[in-house]
Design a protein around this motif. Structure first.
Motif, PDB file in Angstrom:
ATOM      1  N   VAL A   1       0.856  -1.192   0.000  1.00  0.00           N
ATOM      2  CA  VAL A   1       0.000   0.000   0.000  1.00  0.00           C
ATOM      3  C   VAL A   1       0.888   1.236   0.000  1.00  0.00           C
ATOM      4  O   VAL A   1       1.642   1.464   0.952  1.00  0.00           O
ATOM      5  CB  VAL A   1      -0.920   0.036   1.241  1.00  0.00           C
TER       6      VAL A   1
ATOM      7  N   THR B   1      -1.788   6.646  -0.718  1.00  0.00           N
ATOM      8  CA  THR B   1      -3.053   6.132  -1.235  1.00  0.00           C
ATOM      9  C   THR B   1      -4.240   6.912  -0.678  1.00  0.00           C
ATOM     10  O   THR B   1      -4.196   7.425   0.448  1.00  0.00           O
ATOM     11  CB  THR B   1      -3.212   4.642  -0.902  1.00  0.00           C
ATOM     12  N   ASP B   2      -5.288   6.971  -1.457  1.00  0.00           N
ATOM     13  CA  ASP B   2      -6.533   7.592  -0.995  1.00  0.00           C
ATOM     14  C   ASP B   2      -7.530   6.550  -0.495  1.00  0.00           C
ATOM     15  O   ASP B   2      -8.633   6.903  -0.073  1.00  0.00           O
ATOM     16  CB  ASP B   2      -7.180   8.393  -2.135  1.00  0.00           C
ATOM     17  N   ASP B   3      -7.131   5.267  -0.551  1.00  0.00           N
ATOM     18  CA  ASP B   3      -8.060   4.199  -0.195  1.00  0.00           C
ATOM     19  C   ASP B   3      -7.372   3.150   0.660  1.00  0.00           C
ATOM     20  O   ASP B   3      -6.670   2.275   0.175  1.00  0.00           O
ATOM     21  CB  ASP B   3      -8.624   3.556  -1.463  1.00  0.00           C
ATOM     22  N   TRP B   4      -7.591   3.248   1.990  1.00  0.00           N
ATOM     23  CA  TRP B   4      -7.071   2.270   2.939  1.00  0.00           C
ATOM     24  C   TRP B   4      -8.117   1.214   3.296  1.00  0.00           C
ATOM     25  O   TRP B   4      -7.884   0.381   4.178  1.00  0.00           O
ATOM     26  CB  TRP B   4      -6.637   2.979   4.224  1.00  0.00           C
TER      27      TRP B   4
END
Length: 315
Positions: free
Chosen positions: A49, A53-56
């Motif tokens: 990751v 990132t904008d999406d965890w």
């Protein structure tokens, strides 16, 4: 509320393949936690990751506690605005994004590994930093850590997600690199050094003691919000540190007295003032608040931790 046991607690560890994250993850798994580890590169058993990132979402499923260890460390001073923006993206914006999404996923506790550098670079003699001391970071890395702390407080304020900030000083242990590794090299060679008159005081923390505190914060059964300082609770002079390292190699230290003021002057003339500040200056932490609030004591003695660090070279 988290239980006092680590059994079946879901924990996300960012930077889980790093110097701290790897040992921390191993300890949590041995304690019964269900650990999800992330790193920027794909490794076996670890989610790849990127920090930006904008999406965890996929990493936060089933997570009770987030431990954010990942950061851009060993940051040099720079006037390059693009580099400063990169440091901010990785060290400030990334944890804030993770905290926001952790809050949205119902994570109970967010543990942020900050740094003593968020407070500053030195302390007056016998005037250690405390958990509530004023913060005056001096370098780019320290400022990024302090900015991250403030961003996390703003993001999680008033939410059900607790925020725990841990500020360690220099961390040493098996696999350590950088300045401490260089000190080990000097001690191993056992060259005569003019440090016999150095009586400064600096706080250090062994990797084992830092991990112990983090694990304690994970399993703490009561609501937990606040900032905690950590150290070995044994402040050392550069003289004592060199002596302890040298003896750990089975050698008799060869330190001779020389005026510290002259060494500082020489280092300044040679453009090595920062190195002199670390060798001869004070940087102390008062961890009494941490010990009292968390009912915690550093489990590994300073001398034992140094010996383990030295022994690891031969493994």
């Amino acid at each position: 509320m988290l239980s006092g046991s680590l059994e079946n607690i879901g924990v996300l560890v960012t930077g889980s393949t790093g110097f701290i994250g790897q040992v921390l993850s191993q300890n949590l798994i041995r304690s019964g936690c269900e650990v999800t580890g992330t790193a920027t590169k794909k490794r076996p058993g670890v989610l790849a990751v990127p920090l930006t990132t904008d999406d965890w979402g996929h990493a936060l499923e089933g997570i009770d506690t987030v431990i954010h260890c990942a950061a851009l460390a060993h940051v040099p001073e720079s006037k390059d605005e693009s580099f400063k923006a990169q440091v901010r993206a990785l060290n400030v914006e990334a944890p804030a994004t993770l905290a926001r999404q952790a809050k949205e996923h119902g994570v109970k506790r967010f543990i942020f590994l900050s740094s003593v550098k968020a407070m500053g670079e030195s302390t007056p003699p016998n005037s250690p930093y405390r958990n509530n001391s004023e913060c005056s970071p001096e370098d780019l890395y320290g400022k990024s850590k302090r900015d991250a702390e403030l961003a996390l407080k703003k993001e999680l304020e008033g939410s059900a997600t607790e925020l725990v900030i841990i500020r360690p000083p220099l961390v040493y242990g098996p696999g350590v690199k950088g300045n401490f590794k260089a000190l080990m090299g000097l001690a191993k060679k056992n060259l005569p050094l003019p440090f016999g008159s150095v009586e400064n005081k600096r706080s250090l923390v062994s990797l084992d003691n830092l991990v112990s505190l983090i694990v304690t914060c994970v399993k703490h059964p009561e609501p937990l919000n606040g900032t905690f300082l950590v150290s070995d609770d044994h402040d050392v002079s550069s003289k004592e540190l060199f002596e302890t390292l040298t003896r750990a190699y089975g050698k008799d230290p060869k330190l001779w007295p020389f005026p510290v003021s002259l060494m500082k002057l020489g280092a300044t003339i040679l453009g090595k003032k920062n190195i002199a500040d670390r060798l001869f200056g004070n940087l102390q932490l008062d961890i009494s608040h941490t010990k009292k609030t968390l009912n915690w004591e550093p489990p590994v003695a300073f001398e034992d931790a140094i010996q383990k660090c030295v022994n690891s070279e031969n493994q």
